[in-house]
Design a protein around this motif. Structure first.
Motif, PDB file in Angstrom:
ATOM      1  N   GLN A 468       0.910  -1.079  -0.013  1.00 18.75           N
ATOM      2  CA  GLN A 468      -0.005   0.066   0.138  1.00 18.75           C
ATOM      3  C   GLN A 468       0.808   1.226   0.105  1.00 18.75           C
ATOM      4  O   GLN A 468       0.357   2.275  -0.330  1.00 18.75           O
ATOM      5  CB  GLN A 468      -0.953   0.030   1.271  1.00 18.75           C
ATOM      6  CG  GLN A 468      -0.241   0.216   2.521  1.00 18.75           C
ATOM      7  CD  GLN A 468      -0.083  -1.196   3.275  1.00 18.75           C
ATOM      8  OE1 GLN A 468      -0.064  -2.265   2.584  1.00 18.75           O
ATOM      9  NE2 GLN A 468       0.103  -1.377   4.658  1.00 18.75           N
ATOM     10  N   LYS A 469       2.058   1.004   0.283  1.00 17.91           N
ATOM     11  CA  LYS A 469       3.032   2.333   0.442  1.00 17.91           C
ATOM     12  C   LYS A 469       3.346   2.823  -0.848  1.00 17.91           C
ATOM     13  O   LYS A 469       3.770   3.892  -1.367  1.00 17.91           O
ATOM     14  CB  LYS A 469       4.275   2.042   1.135  1.00 17.91           C
ATOM     15  CG  LYS A 469       4.142   1.572   2.391  1.00 17.91           C
ATOM     16  CD  LYS A 469       5.499   1.704   3.357  1.00 17.91           C
ATOM     17  CE  LYS A 469       6.159   0.439   2.907  1.00 17.91           C
ATOM     18  NZ  LYS A 469       5.499  -1.006   3.319  1.00 17.91           N
ATOM     19  N   TYR A 470       3.089   1.887  -2.018  1.00 23.72           N
ATOM     20  CA  TYR A 470       3.802   2.225  -3.334  1.00 23.72           C
ATOM     21  C   TYR A 470       2.691   2.100  -4.233  1.00 23.72           C
ATOM     22  O   TYR A 470       2.847   2.631  -5.475  1.00 23.72           O
ATOM     23  CB  TYR A 470       4.621   1.246  -3.714  1.00 23.72           C
ATOM     24  CG  TYR A 470       5.919   0.916  -2.698  1.00 23.72           C
ATOM     25  CD1 TYR A 470       6.459   2.051  -2.534  1.00 23.72           C
ATOM     26  CD2 TYR A 470       6.128  -0.211  -2.039  1.00 23.72           C
ATOM     27  CE1 TYR A 470       7.735   1.955  -1.652  1.00 23.72           C
ATOM     28  CE2 TYR A 470       6.815  -0.297  -1.034  1.00 23.72           C
ATOM     29  CZ  TYR A 470       7.759   0.827  -0.731  1.00 23.72           C
ATOM     30  OH  TYR A 470       8.713   0.607   0.251  1.00 23.72           O
ATOM     31  N   SER A 471       1.559   1.484  -4.157  1.00 25.34           N
ATOM     32  CA  SER A 471       0.472   1.277  -5.405  1.00 25.34           C
ATOM     33  C   SER A 471      -0.966   0.962  -4.691  1.00 25.34           C
ATOM     34  O   SER A 471      -1.229   0.615  -3.858  1.00 25.34           O
ATOM     35  CB  SER A 471       0.983  -0.275  -5.899  1.00 25.34           C
ATOM     36  OG  SER A 471       0.228  -0.507  -6.810  1.00 25.34           O
ATOM     37  N   THR A 472      -1.821   1.154  -5.699  1.00 26.89           N
ATOM     38  CA  THR A 472      -3.345   0.735  -5.570  1.00 26.89           C
ATOM     39  C   THR A 472      -3.090  -0.656  -5.989  1.00 26.89           C
ATOM     40  O   THR A 472      -2.319  -1.152  -6.787  1.00 26.89           O
ATOM     41  CB  THR A 472      -3.875   1.617  -6.490  1.00 26.89           C
ATOM     42  OG1 THR A 472      -5.421   1.162  -6.151  1.00 26.89           O
ATOM     43  CG2 THR A 472      -3.789   1.586  -7.600  1.00 26.89           C
ATOM     44  N   VAL A 473      -4.374  -1.472  -5.855  1.00 31.13           N
ATOM     45  CA  VAL A 473      -4.502  -2.792  -6.053  1.00 31.13           C
ATOM     46  C   VAL A 473      -5.839  -3.120  -6.693  1.00 31.13           C
ATOM     47  O   VAL A 473      -6.543  -2.303  -6.062  1.00 31.13           O
ATOM     48  CB  VAL A 473      -4.258  -3.912  -4.829  1.00 31.13           C
ATOM     49  CG1 VAL A 473      -2.909  -3.745  -4.316  1.00 31.13           C
ATOM     50  CG2 VAL A 473      -4.973  -3.583  -3.783  1.00 31.13           C
ATOM     51  N   TRP A 474      -5.915  -3.782  -7.299  1.00 34.92           N
ATOM     52  CA  TRP A 474      -7.299  -4.574  -7.670  1.00 34.92           C
ATOM     53  C   TRP A 474      -7.269  -5.974  -7.561  1.00 34.92           C
ATOM     54  O   TRP A 474      -6.321  -6.727  -7.705  1.00 34.92           O
ATOM     55  CB  TRP A 474      -7.471  -4.088  -9.196  1.00 34.92           C
ATOM     56  CG  TRP A 474      -7.442  -5.076 -10.315  1.00 34.92           C
ATOM     57  CD1 TRP A 474      -8.104  -5.885 -11.074  1.00 34.92           C
ATOM     58  CD2 TRP A 474      -6.063  -5.267 -11.174  1.00 34.92           C
ATOM     59  NE1 TRP A 474      -7.675  -6.612 -12.011  1.00 34.92           N
ATOM     60  CE2 TRP A 474      -6.352  -6.226 -12.288  1.00 34.92           C
ATOM     61  CE3 TRP A 474      -4.719  -4.726 -10.713  1.00 34.92           C
ATOM     62  CZ2 TRP A 474      -5.424  -6.609 -12.950  1.00 34.92           C
ATOM     63  CZ3 TRP A 474      -3.802  -5.248 -11.696  1.00 34.92           C
ATOM     64  CH2 TRP A 474      -3.872  -6.142 -12.503  1.00 34.92           C
ATOM     65  N   THR A 475      -8.415  -6.744  -7.597  1.00 28.85           N
ATOM     66  CA  THR A 475      -8.524  -8.143  -7.299  1.00 28.85           C
ATOM     67  C   THR A 475      -8.498  -8.976  -8.445  1.00 28.85           C
ATOM     68  O   THR A 475      -8.523 -10.238  -8.329  1.00 28.85           O
ATOM     69  CB  THR A 475     -10.062  -8.370  -6.531  1.00 28.85           C
ATOM     70  OG1 THR A 475     -10.934  -8.125  -7.609  1.00 28.85           O
ATOM     71  CG2 THR A 475     -10.197  -7.443  -5.475  1.00 28.85           C
TER      72      THR A 475
END
Length: 784
Positions: A468-475
């Motif tokens: 989470q410090k570097y990127s958004t995520v998707w599932t």
């Protein structure tokens, strides 16, 4: 494994305990966070998730001996026994967590599994004995949350999972034990109190949350060291705050990233991209980003583009920018084996690729054909990769999309003995696999920050704790199934509790074919998820909203516009998240921990603390029950005031998603525009009267100047005794202010309005008051 206690030594915040076979360490990170460590495989203490802790280096605690070694802080009592068994009590000597003392007692599986496997049935393997095992006693009253994006309901009790990043595009169902991310963090709620367990080990690990036995929680790991944190709440909010204190928090994103994103595998030519962009504007559907999947590349070579399909790549991006669109390009880790291809040549000559046990660069096959994998465990390789981002950034690309970074491969999985540099401590693929995507995302973010000077926007499929410090995520690769819409809600809530505040799903589903009804219901939920992206696969039907029918298009447009109205509220939540670690989309139990009715609500969620959303997740459903917690709630559509602490029934025609606002809320809105690039002159304040204190945040929406103090904070204090009074205080003013505030005061009628003591024009519009004031006013008094 450990044997009996021999002796111990206290060193600052730590106690080292010597056993017959091993030593163990107990370290207080804070009075309520305890780290348990034992060097099983090696002496090195190293974490990819916990990179920096700025805490108290001199925490006061007592050490005594009785039945075991007793460590006491102002909040906890930790008792260490033989075999490194641990029991933890609160300050009142009430047990919180107790190690299980018995042997594992898995249930019996009868029959011959190999026979039914021949028909194609999935066979669940027996319970494996792992090198490191931790068993925590269960009493039957526990609820389990977290563990990232795993399938199944919000409460994970009775399920088991593996932490092993896995690319499996077959329909994700509850029997899946591994998906794209490994976040070995679980929150346990028992008897109204919460604590967390974070097992910081990147090897393949196993969680059994009462499936094999109702008597214990089981954690096992293949290799590495015993290294886990006990995090005491006692509220879930405090557990999340402390966990993100350890692993890091999502930084403030650029404002445009909160808008609507349109994607497909693939918009495979310049003409197709322009067609989609023009259609979005023609159809009056706000949108801030268009994604380019792998077909924009020259033969799937990363950091290139196809000169035939995209002959004017830079001009295309420039023209889209004029229309208000940002471009996000996919970048996979697989580097095409191709002499003369600069990225391959540089990586090969500098030794930047993962190698087999004989030192030969490893080759597998992905989209480009034969491909090699950068060794992101090396700082030098990450710097090289960060520099490569500028190849795209200098064309005007605004964000980087990391996919296939589990890492995925077509010719079988990567060998477990594949070699990685690992910051000078060579290791194999078993240790790096779960952090490969994490390290790739880190390199991508560092490159964007270095070359653009803006807050990085990276979206990654694979992740580990701390990504989470570097990127958004998707599932990942979901399906156009109603079941996947339903399951996405619990996935996103648990991702948020696991530190991934900026998360989303492929709206409408990636594979299969979406229906108009499913897309309409999905956008109603998606309008409230942090990452708001429609994405679909090749050879599925077109999934842009105008490709269905006029009703679907209308509903879709209305909910995208609702999202754009709510952007300042969402941005405020991200600003707050930097301080608290609390996610944007939240299970109701996060704020209503004393209400057992919220513990297993799978199909409702909160956006921040003030908005409750109850999406429709079944085909043809025209009514649903909604649980409203204690307090008074306002129906967003009808403005009806409803007493909470009960279930209510709501009719749900296709264009209606039940939404409720907590009484005593101020929801900042923007005027809806095509995109979020323009400077905002007006803040609209949607007020649901009740005593409240709300702070709104404003900055330039893209740079790091806010870290130098260039931002505004507006404090709105509302009191409802003797009329309604709104006090406005600019508690920090270092950025260009709004020109005006527009108040919409719901369920209220005014006889007179005084602004800074002077009569002011207002309008009673139905059952609300409309009022426009300059942004420098200090007090508004409204008499009924």
């Amino acid at each position: 494994m450990f044997g009996q206690i021999q002796d111990y030594q206290k060193k600052k915040n730590k106690v080292i305990i010597n056993y017959e076979q091993h030593s163990g360490e107990v370290e207080f990170i804070s009075p309520s966070i305890v780290n348990f460590f034992a060097p099983i495989s090696n002496q090195r203490r190293f974490s990819r998730a916990v990179e920096e802790i700025k805490g108290d280096n001199n925490i006061s605690f007592e050490v005594t001996e009785d039945v075991g070694i007793i460590l006491k802080t102002e909040q906890l009592k930790v008792v260490i026994h033989d075999q490194f068994k641990v029991d933890i009590y609160d300050k009142d000597d009430e047990i919180i967590s107790k190690d299980y003392r018995g042997e594992r007692k898995p249930f019996i599986r009868r029959g011959k599994g190999d026979i039914i496997a021949e028909e194609g049935h999935q066979i669940i393997k027996g319970n494996i004995k792992n090198r490191i095992e931790v068993l925590k006693e269960m009493t039957g009253e526990e609820y389990f949350y977290g563990l990232g994006e795993q399938t199944g309901p919000l409460n994970k009790k009775g399920y088991r999972y593996q932490m092993w990043n896995t690319d499996d595009p077959s329909p994700h169902v509850e029997s899946f034990e591994s998906l794209y991310k490994s976040i070995p963090f679980v929150i346990i709620l028992k008897d109204g109190l919460a604590y967390g367990l974070f097992f910081d080990n990147t090897y393949r690990s196993y969680f059994d949350l009462g499936k094999e036995s109702s008597q214990y929680l089981y954690y096992g790991v293949d290799n590495g060291n015993l290294n886990y944190y006990f995090i005491y709440g006692p509220s879930i909010k405090e557990v999340v705050e402390k966990y993100t204190y350890l692993t890091g928090r999502t930084p403030l994103p650029q404002l445009w990233t909160l808008g609507y994103h349109q994607s497909r595998y693939s918009y495979d030519s310049e003409n197709r991209v322009r067609e989609v962009a023009d259609k979005l504007r023609e159809k009056d559907i706000p949108c801030d980003a268009i994604y380019l999947d792998i077909d924009y590349m020259d033969g799937y070579r990363v950091f290139t583009w196809d000169q035939e399909k995209f002959p004017n790549f830079e001009k295309l991006i420039s023209d889209l920018k004029k229309q208000g669109f940002k471009v996000v390009t996919i970048v996979d880790p697989g580097i095409k084996k191709d002499n003369g291809y600069l990225v391959y040549d540089e990586g090969l000559s500098n030794g930047y690729f993962a190698r087999d046990k004989d030192g030969i660069p490893y080759v597998n096959r992905v989209w480009p054909g034969e491909s090699l994998y950068p060794d992101f465990s090396s700082e030098e390789v990450r710097k090289w990769w960060a520099d490569k981002q500028n190849t795209l950034l200098e064309t005007g690309v605004a964000g980087i999309w990391n996919d296939m970074n589990e890492p995925a491969s077509f010719d079988g999985p990567l060998p477990v003995d594949l070699q990685f540099e690992n910051e000078g401590h060579q290791t194999d693929h078993q240790e790096i696999h779960n952090v490969y995507g994490h390290l790739m995302a880190r390199a991508s973010a560092e490159g964007i920050k270095k070359y653009s000077g803006k807050r990085p926007f990276v979206i990654t499929r694979a992740a580990y704790a701390g990504t989470q410090k570097y990127s958004t995520v998707w599932t990942g690769d979901n399906q156009s199934f109603w079941e996947h819409l339903r399951m996405s809600l619990s996935m996103l809530m648990n991702l948020g509790l696991s530190g991934m505040a900026f998360c989303g799903v492929d709206l409408g589903g990636f594979s299969f074919d979406c229906s108009g009804e499913l897309l309409a219901r999905w956008v109603q939920a998606g309008a409230f998820t942090p990452l708001f992206r429609n994405h679909s696969a090749a050879y599925t039907r077109d999934q842009e909203p105008w490709c269905f029918d006029l009703e679907t298009e209308r509903i879709y447009r209305n909910y995208v516009k609702l999202r754009y109205r709510l952007i300042p509220y969402l941005y405020d939540l991200f600003w707050q998240e930097q301080k608290t670690g609390l996610p944007i989309i939240r299970p109701l139990v996060l704020h209503y921990q004393d209400d057992e009715n919220t513990y297993e609500l799978n199909d409702q969620f909160l956006v921040g603390e003030n908005i409750l959303v109850a999406p429709i997740v079944q085909q043809g459903q025209l009514a649903r029950a909604v649980y409203l917690p204690s307090g008074r709630w306002v129906d967003y559509w009808t403005k009806e005031i409803i007493e909470g602490g009960r279930y209510i029934l709501r009719k749900t025609p296709l264009d209606t998603c039940p939404i409720f606002i907590k009484e005593g809320s101020l929801i900042p809105n923007y005027k809806v525009e095509d995109d979020l690039d323009s400077e905002k002159q007006e803040l609209i304040l949607d007020l649901y009267p009740g005593d409240l204190n709300y702070v709104h945040y404003q900055d330039d929406g893209e740079s790091f100047n806010y870290q130098k103090g260039e931002y505004n904070l507006y404090q709105f204090e509302v009191t409802c005794s003797q009329g309604l009074t709104i006090s406005i205080n600019k508690i920090h003013q270092k950025y260009k202010s709004y020109k005006k505030f527009t108040f919409m005061i719901n369920n209220y009628q005014a006889e007179e309005v005084l602004v800074d003591g002077q009569p002011h024009f207002f309008q009673n519009d139905g059952n609300r008051v409309l009022l426009v004031v300059a942004s420098d006013v200090k007090e508004i008094k409204i008499e009924q």
